[in-house]
Motif scaffolding. Structure first.
Motif, PDB file in Angstrom:
ATOM      1  N   PHE A   1       0.838  -1.196   0.000  1.00  0.00           N
ATOM      2  CA  PHE A   1       0.000   0.000   0.000  1.00  0.00           C
ATOM      3  C   PHE A   1       0.875   1.248   0.000  1.00  0.00           C
TER       4      PHE A   1
ATOM      5  N   GLY B   1      -5.468  -8.098  -3.097  1.00  0.00           N
ATOM      6  CA  GLY B   1      -6.314  -9.262  -2.882  1.00  0.00           C
ATOM      7  C   GLY B   1      -5.783 -10.493  -3.596  1.00  0.00           C
TER       8      GLY B   1
ATOM      9  N   LEU C   1     -13.892 -10.224  -2.149  1.00  0.00           N
ATOM     10  CA  LEU C   1     -13.022  -9.050  -2.226  1.00  0.00           C
ATOM     11  C   LEU C   1     -13.794  -7.840  -2.726  1.00  0.00           C
TER      12      LEU C   1
ATOM     13  N   LEU D   1     -14.301  -4.382  -0.655  1.00  0.00           N
ATOM     14  CA  LEU D   1     -13.960  -3.053  -1.167  1.00  0.00           C
ATOM     15  C   LEU D   1     -15.182  -2.138  -1.112  1.00  0.00           C
TER      16      LEU D   1
ATOM     17  N   SER E   1      -4.965  -0.320  -5.787  1.00  0.00           N
ATOM     18  CA  SER E   1      -4.156  -1.440  -5.303  1.00  0.00           C
ATOM     19  C   SER E   1      -4.974  -2.598  -4.757  1.00  0.00           C
ATOM     20  N   TRP E   2      -6.278  -2.399  -4.549  1.00  0.00           N
ATOM     21  CA  TRP E   2      -7.081  -3.420  -3.869  1.00  0.00           C
ATOM     22  C   TRP E   2      -7.047  -4.773  -4.574  1.00  0.00           C
ATOM     23  N   SER E   3      -7.298  -4.765  -5.867  1.00  0.00           N
ATOM     24  CA  SER E   3      -7.348  -6.034  -6.610  1.00  0.00           C
ATOM     25  C   SER E   3      -6.009  -6.752  -6.574  1.00  0.00           C
TER      26      SER E   3
ATOM     27  N   THR F   1     -15.590  -1.012   2.423  1.00  0.00           N
ATOM     28  CA  THR F   1     -14.520  -0.083   2.793  1.00  0.00           C
ATOM     29  C   THR F   1     -14.750   1.291   2.172  1.00  0.00           C
ATOM     30  N   ARG F   2     -15.118   1.318   0.899  1.00  0.00           N
ATOM     31  CA  ARG F   2     -15.410   2.595   0.239  1.00  0.00           C
ATOM     32  C   ARG F   2     -16.564   3.318   0.934  1.00  0.00           C
TER      33      ARG F   2
ATOM     34  N   MET G   1     -10.415   2.460   7.827  1.00  0.00           N
ATOM     35  CA  MET G   1     -10.051   1.203   7.166  1.00  0.00           C
ATOM     36  C   MET G   1     -10.142   0.040   8.138  1.00  0.00           C
TER      37      MET G   1
ATOM     38  N   LEU H   1      -6.100   3.132  -2.512  1.00  0.00           N
ATOM     39  CA  LEU H   1      -6.936   1.994  -2.123  1.00  0.00           C
ATOM     40  C   LEU H   1      -7.590   1.364  -3.342  1.00  0.00           C
ATOM     41  N   ASP H   2      -8.217   2.188  -4.182  1.00  0.00           N
ATOM     42  CA  ASP H   2      -8.926   1.671  -5.344  1.00  0.00           C
ATOM     43  C   ASP H   2      -7.972   0.986  -6.328  1.00  0.00           C
TER      44      ASP H   2
END
Length: 210
Positions: free
Chosen positions: A70, A99, A183, A187, A94-96, A190-191, A168, A91-92
Motif C-alpha cells: 500500500f 487481494g 473481495l 472493497l 491497489s485493492w485487486s 470499505t469505500r 479502514m 486503495l482503489d
C-alpha cells in the motif's frame, strides 16, 4: 525473471504462512507451536526461522505485505492529487492486486478467519497495532512530503492518515467478522465507510446532532 532458487524459497515461505494460518484458526494461536507449523510443511525449525522471527511474525505476514505494498502504491501516485484523494485512489488502484497477492498464499475465507484470531488474541492484536502505527508514520511522512509540509510542525498529515487508517480498520473488522464477503464486497464496504468519513466529522447528523 525470478530464478528457480528464489521461487522455491517463496513457495516454502508461502507454505509456512498457509500452514500457520490453518493451525491458528483451528486450534488457536497460543496452542500452536512452531514445531507443529514446520511438521505440517515438512521442514525444519531452522528453515522456519530463516523466514520468520517467531509465531507473531508469520501470523501477521500478510498484514505486513499489505502495508508495504500500500505504501509503495501511494508513493507512486501523481503529486498533484489532494491528500485524501491520494489515499482513496491508492486503495482503489491497489485493492485487486493486494487481494490477488493474498489469495496466492491463502484462501480468502482463511484470511478473514485469521483476522478474527488477531482480534481476539491480545498478543497479536498488540503486535498488529504496533505494525499499524509504523505504517501510519510512513504514510503521514509521505503525505507531508508530497504536500511540502513538515509533519513535526503541521499535524494535518498525521491527523488525516490516522482518521483514514482508523476507518479502514473499522471497515476491515466489519467485513471480516461477516465471514462470507468477497473481495469486491469488502472493497464496497470499505469505500462506503470512507465515504462517511468527511460527513461524520463535519456534517450535522440530523435531529440527533442538532
Amino acid at each position: 525473471m525470478t530464478g528457480l532458487r528464489e521461487r522455491k524459497k517463496q513457495r516454502t515461505r508461502d507454505a509456512l504462512i498457509l500452514a500457520a494460518h490453518e493451525l491458528f484458526v483451528t486450534q488457536g494461536y497460543e496452542a500452536t507451536t512452531v514445531d507443529q507449523i514446520t511438521e505440517s510443511v515438512e521442514v525444519s525449525q531452522r528453515t522456519f526461522f530463516r523466514y520468520f522471527a517467531n509465531k507473531e511474525d508469520v501470523a501477521l505476514a500478510l498484514q505486513k505485505m499489505f502495508a508495504e505494498r500500500f505504501f509503495e502504491a501511494l508513493h507512486g501516485r501523481p503529486l498533484d492529487e489532494a491528500p485524501m484523494d491520494t489515499l482513496r485512489a491508492t486503495l482503489d488502484a491497489s485493492w485487486s492486486d493486494l487481494g490477488a497477492a493474498v489469495e496466492e498464499i491463502v484462501p480468502l475465507d482463511l484470511h478473514m478467519r485469521m483476522w478474527q484470531v488477531i482480534e481476539v488474541t491480545p498478543a497479536l492484536l498488540a503486535a498488529h497495532l504496533r505494525q499499524s502505527l509504523v505504517l501510519e508514520e510512513q504514510l503521514a511522512g509521505e503525505i507531508a512530503r508530497r504536500a511540502g509540509l513538515d509533519p513535526e510542525s503541521d499535524p494535518r498529515p498525521r491527523v488525516l492518515v490516522a482518521a483514514f487508517c482508523a476507518v479502514m480498520g473499522v471497515a476491515g473488522r466489519h467485513w471480516a467478522m461477516r465471514g462470507n464477503a468477497s473481495l469486491e464486497e469488502a472493497l464496497k464496504v470499505t469505500r462506503s465507510y470512507i465515504d462517511h468519513l468527511t460527513p461524520a466529522l463535519s456534517a450535522n447528523w440530523g435531529d440527533g446532532g442538532a
